[in-house]
Enzyme design. Sequence first.
Site, mmCIF file in Angstrom:
data_model
loop_
_atom_site.group_PDB
_atom_site.id
_atom_site.type_symbol
_atom_site.label_atom_id
_atom_site.label_comp_id
_atom_site.label_asym_id
_atom_site.label_seq_id
_atom_site.Cartn_x
_atom_site.Cartn_y
_atom_site.Cartn_z
ATOM 1 N N GLU A 172 0.666 -1.259 0.024
ATOM 2 C CA GLU A 172 -0.149 -0.122 -0.071
ATOM 3 C C GLU A 172 0.796 1.207 -0.053
ATOM 4 O O GLU A 172 0.407 2.135 -0.705
ATOM 5 C CB GLU A 172 -0.926 -0.048 1.114
ATOM 6 C CG GLU A 172 -1.836 -1.302 1.364
ATOM 7 C CD GLU A 172 -2.685 -1.143 -0.013
ATOM 8 O OE1 GLU A 172 -3.000 -0.482 -0.632
ATOM 9 O OE2 GLU A 172 -2.856 -2.590 -0.422
ATOM 10 N N HIS A 175 1.677 1.947 -3.617
ATOM 11 C CA HIS A 175 0.505 2.739 -4.262
ATOM 12 C C HIS A 175 0.486 4.146 -3.885
ATOM 13 O O HIS A 175 0.350 5.310 -4.668
ATOM 14 C CB HIS A 175 -0.812 2.254 -3.691
ATOM 15 C CG HIS A 175 -1.411 1.084 -4.490
ATOM 16 N ND1 HIS A 175 -0.799 0.895 -5.880
ATOM 17 C CD2 HIS A 175 -1.652 -0.197 -4.026
ATOM 18 C CE1 HIS A 175 -1.433 -0.461 -6.137
ATOM 19 N NE2 HIS A 175 -1.682 -1.002 -4.988
#
Length: 340
Positions: A172, A175
Amino acid sequence: MRFFEFQRDARGETRRLLFAFGLTVLLLLVAVNAALALAWGLSWGFWMPGELRFPRYFFSVNTGVTLLFVLGGWWVETSRLADGGGARLAEQMGARPAQPSGDLDEQRFCNIVDEMAISSGLKRPQAMVLARDQGINAFAAGWDENDAVVAVTQGALDHLTRDELQGLVAHEFSHIGEGDTRLNMRLVGMVFGLEMLFRMGQDLAEPDSRDRRWITALIGLAIMAAGWLGWLAGHALQAAVSRQREYLADARAVQWTRSRDGLGGVLRKVLSQQREGVVPRQVGSMVQHMLLVANAGGKAEHWLDSHPPLARRIRRIYGRDMGPLPLLREDEPATPSRAV
């Protein structure tokens, strides 16, 4: 895993897909003008004596109105998604801030977020938890580092070892660091703009109480056809971009954690949950691309699914096929102690 090579390939493929998205808009303009020209000819031009003539500024007006709908819809939807930043979007999905003082698992999660912020050189995002979701999943949200959040499900806290949770958080963080959330939000706006063109044609094609003339319905059908093809192409390109960014985030997670078994173990446990019938929480298409694991794409998986097949992601990490893992946490007791 050749993560540097995979990162280079994923970035290059993303640039090509974004170029294809721009080309799709240009082809849409051509299709709209061709469809309206045909509608004009069938309704009037073909039946007039002499050379076929179009009204003055016919193609210029068509192009301007089409761009107004596509770019205007893009701006409206992007502005709506930007309101409130990552935390507000996470709350709309059912997440709440992590509570490290009252839960050992959430304390472990917050510690990993702190460690990953130092390791990646990124500003620490807000840690949040989807407490009612027993599936293993996570997402990142926010337009930049200043309003970013990383949220994990209760299932991830319950079933993942520390190394696996670290791999999940690293995915994550990628991202956020690569600007994927911002990119995908913009792509959502583009697709929404293409959809607005279809809706305009739909409004024109539907008869009202005054029994609209068939010429108006014919023009509406022409715009609907062009708009639908543009929306379908745009949605397929959006999904293709998202799949490449998932590959990139997987590679970055392995690079940052120096472990294939971190994120690889997460995906293998997700595979185990899927075989047991535990499916990811159903969310709208707007946020599908943000999740670690999205809803299955079915027959349209290769064209419209926002994520690559799970088995393929595992194969890229390990270099070979790997089976599911049991959901037990081997680094800690099977039933972790919790504060009430």
